[in-house]
Design a protein around this motif. Structure first.
Motif, PDB file in Angstrom:
ATOM      1  N   GLN A  57       0.743  -1.364  -0.453  1.00 52.99           N
ATOM      2  CA  GLN A  57      -0.202  -0.280   0.553  1.00 52.99           C
ATOM      3  C   GLN A  57       0.807   1.602  -0.056  1.00 52.99           C
ATOM      4  O   GLN A  57       1.240   1.977  -0.267  1.00 52.99           O
ATOM      5  CB  GLN A  57      -0.927   0.220   1.152  1.00 52.99           C
ATOM      6  CG  GLN A  57      -1.434  -1.244   1.009  1.00 52.99           C
ATOM      7  CD  GLN A  57      -2.562  -1.021   2.130  1.00 52.99           C
ATOM      8  OE1 GLN A  57      -2.809  -1.088   3.748  1.00 52.99           O
ATOM      9  NE2 GLN A  57      -4.210  -1.419   1.964  1.00 52.99           N
ATOM     10  N   ASN A  70       2.475   1.692  -3.701  1.00 51.47           N
ATOM     11  CA  ASN A  70       1.249   1.818  -4.843  1.00 51.47           C
ATOM     12  C   ASN A  70       0.705   3.263  -4.102  1.00 51.47           C
ATOM     13  O   ASN A  70       0.607   3.882  -4.861  1.00 51.47           O
ATOM     14  CB  ASN A  70      -0.375   1.679  -3.911  1.00 51.47           C
ATOM     15  CG  ASN A  70      -1.227   1.674  -5.255  1.00 51.47           C
ATOM     16  OD1 ASN A  70      -0.758   1.714  -6.286  1.00 51.47           O
ATOM     17  ND2 ASN A  70      -2.487   1.738  -5.003  1.00 51.47           N
ATOM     18  N   GLU A  71       0.495   4.008  -2.845  1.00 50.34           N
ATOM     19  CA  GLU A  71       0.931   5.707  -2.755  1.00 50.34           C
ATOM     20  C   GLU A  71       1.822   6.085  -3.730  1.00 50.34           C
ATOM     21  O   GLU A  71       1.778   7.323  -4.104  1.00 50.34           O
ATOM     22  CB  GLU A  71       0.933   5.597  -0.912  1.00 50.34           C
ATOM     23  CG  GLU A  71      -0.638   5.420  -0.592  1.00 50.34           C
ATOM     24  CD  GLU A  71      -0.999   5.455   0.668  1.00 50.34           C
ATOM     25  OE1 GLU A  71       0.519   6.246   1.169  1.00 50.34           O
ATOM     26  OE2 GLU A  71      -1.587   5.115   1.439  1.00 50.34           O
ATOM     27  N   GLU A  72       2.433   5.720  -3.155  1.00 48.00           N
ATOM     28  CA  GLU A  72       4.136   6.302  -3.795  1.00 48.00           C
ATOM     29  C   GLU A  72       4.069   6.958  -4.910  1.00 48.00           C
ATOM     30  O   GLU A  72       4.486   7.516  -6.070  1.00 48.00           O
ATOM     31  CB  GLU A  72       5.212   6.067  -3.649  1.00 48.00           C
ATOM     32  CG  GLU A  72       6.566   6.390  -3.863  1.00 48.00           C
ATOM     33  CD  GLU A  72       7.917   5.388  -3.636  1.00 48.00           C
ATOM     34  OE1 GLU A  72       9.258   5.740  -4.538  1.00 48.00           O
ATOM     35  OE2 GLU A  72       7.672   4.768  -2.381  1.00 48.00           O
ATOM     36  N   LEU A  73       3.581   5.615  -6.047  1.00 47.05           N
ATOM     37  CA  LEU A  73       3.839   5.094  -7.176  1.00 47.05           C
ATOM     38  C   LEU A  73       2.304   6.341  -7.544  1.00 47.05           C
ATOM     39  O   LEU A  73       2.365   6.563  -9.330  1.00 47.05           O
ATOM     40  CB  LEU A  73       3.706   4.096  -8.084  1.00 47.05           C
ATOM     41  CG  LEU A  73       4.113   2.877  -8.116  1.00 47.05           C
ATOM     42  CD1 LEU A  73       4.422   1.536  -8.284  1.00 47.05           C
ATOM     43  CD2 LEU A  73       5.612   3.864  -8.644  1.00 47.05           C
ATOM     44  N   CYS A  74       1.203   6.514  -7.171  1.00 43.44           N
ATOM     45  CA  CYS A  74      -0.255   7.020  -7.261  1.00 43.44           C
ATOM     46  C   CYS A  74       0.624   9.067  -7.596  1.00 43.44           C
ATOM     47  O   CYS A  74       0.257   9.811  -7.816  1.00 43.44           O
ATOM     48  CB  CYS A  74      -0.719   6.907  -6.699  1.00 43.44           C
ATOM     49  SG  CYS A  74      -1.638   5.460  -7.329  1.00 43.44           S
ATOM     50  N   CYS A  75       1.560   9.365  -6.126  1.00 38.09           N
ATOM     51  CA  CYS A  75       2.354  10.372  -6.619  1.00 38.09           C
ATOM     52  C   CYS A  75       3.211  10.566  -6.912  1.00 38.09           C
ATOM     53  O   CYS A  75       3.040  11.761  -7.990  1.00 38.09           O
ATOM     54  CB  CYS A  75       3.155  10.294  -4.823  1.00 38.09           C
ATOM     55  SG  CYS A  75       2.079  10.343  -3.228  1.00 38.09           S
ATOM     56  N   THR A  76       3.647   9.820  -7.862  1.00 36.17           N
ATOM     57  CA  THR A  76       4.828   9.895  -8.913  1.00 36.17           C
ATOM     58  C   THR A  76       3.831   9.933 -10.755  1.00 36.17           C
ATOM     59  O   THR A  76       3.924  11.014 -11.253  1.00 36.17           O
ATOM     60  CB  THR A  76       5.329   8.837  -8.822  1.00 36.17           C
ATOM     61  OG1 THR A  76       6.527   8.621  -7.966  1.00 36.17           O
ATOM     62  CG2 THR A  76       6.850   8.868 -10.509  1.00 36.17           C
ATOM     63  N   ASN A  77       2.795   9.768 -10.534  1.00 32.94           N
ATOM     64  CA  ASN A  77       1.926   9.243 -11.573  1.00 32.94           C
ATOM     65  C   ASN A  77       1.212  10.108 -11.529  1.00 32.94           C
ATOM     66  O   ASN A  77       1.123  10.727 -13.030  1.00 32.94           O
ATOM     67  CB  ASN A  77       0.645   8.617 -11.530  1.00 32.94           C
ATOM     68  CG  ASN A  77      -0.079   8.087 -13.082  1.00 32.94           C
ATOM     69  OD1 ASN A  77       0.523   8.390 -13.765  1.00 32.94           O
ATOM     70  ND2 ASN A  77      -0.866   7.199 -13.147  1.00 32.94           N
ATOM     71  N   GLU A  78       0.972  11.124 -10.463  1.00 36.24           N
ATOM     72  CA  GLU A  78      -0.089  12.186 -10.445  1.00 36.24           C
ATOM     73  C   GLU A  78       1.090  13.828 -10.953  1.00 36.24           C
ATOM     74  O   GLU A  78       1.022  14.384 -11.436  1.00 36.24           O
ATOM     75  CB  GLU A  78      -0.332  12.804  -9.476  1.00 36.24           C
ATOM     76  CG  GLU A  78      -1.265  14.116  -9.199  1.00 36.24           C
ATOM     77  CD  GLU A  78      -2.046  13.881 -10.279  1.00 36.24           C
ATOM     78  OE1 GLU A  78      -2.786  15.004 -10.987  1.00 36.24           O
ATOM     79  OE2 GLU A  78      -2.977  12.477 -10.399  1.00 36.24           O
ATOM     80  N   ARG A 128       1.794  13.612 -14.791  1.00 38.00           N
ATOM     81  CA  ARG A 128       0.260  14.077 -15.213  1.00 38.00           C
ATOM     82  C   ARG A 128       0.581  15.374 -15.264  1.00 38.00           C
ATOM     83  O   ARG A 128       0.090  15.692 -16.479  1.00 38.00           O
ATOM     84  CB  ARG A 128      -0.751  13.064 -14.797  1.00 38.00           C
ATOM     85  CG  ARG A 128      -0.708  12.126 -15.560  1.00 38.00           C
ATOM     86  CD  ARG A 128      -2.988  11.594 -14.887  1.00 38.00           C
ATOM     87  NE  ARG A 128      -2.558  10.588 -14.879  1.00 38.00           N
ATOM     88  CZ  ARG A 128      -3.502   9.574 -14.544  1.00 38.00           C
ATOM     89  NH1 ARG A 128      -4.289   9.901 -13.614  1.00 38.00           N
ATOM     90  NH2 ARG A 128      -3.623   8.096 -15.345  1.00 38.00           N
TER      91      ARG A 128
END
Length: 127
Positions: free
Chosen positions: A50, A53-61, A64
């Motif tokens: 988890q 996953n949060e780290e990847l979501c931040c990087t993805n954002e 973007r």
């Protein structure tokens, strides 16, 4: 005598059964302890997953946002005049060659089948 032997055999049989139950309970307790250790390991893996996953979501954002910020620059570059990667002789005038090609323009489809000479294909493509 016969009665004593039967009761003695039943008592021994009862003791074995009790021993078997005790062994079974001990086995179940060991299995439960192993299961608890496995569950704790899985909980730790889940927490790590988890966090990743949060780290990847931040990087993805962030990526973007960067794309949104740079999309205006890319569109301006795409609208610039397209020049072929090589210089070919052409019967067209310089003013025609310097004309800006619209961004949404789609040229004719020229396919390369790998059976022809690549240089001849490029020449035909640019002509």
């Amino acid at each position: 005598m016969r009665t004593n032997r039967q009761s003695s055999t039943r008592a021994e049989s009862g003791d074995m059964t009790m021993q078997q139950v005790m062994d079974m309970m001990q086995g179940l307790q060991e299995a439960m302890a192993a299961s608890k250790v496995e569950q704790e390991r899985m909980q730790a893996d889940l927490a790590a997953s988890q966090a990743r996953n949060e780290e990847l979501c931040c990087t993805n954002e962030e990526l973007r946002r960067g794309l949104r910020n740079n999309s205006g620059l890319r569109d301006a570059d795409d609208r610039d005049c397209f020049t072929p990667p090589r210089e070919f002789s052409t019967p067209l005038s310089q003013s025609i060659m310097e004309a800006v090609i619209p961004h949404m323009f789609v040229g004719p489809k020229v396919t390369f089948t790998e059976m022809e000479d690549p240089e001849a294909h490029l020449t035909a493509f640019h002509m």
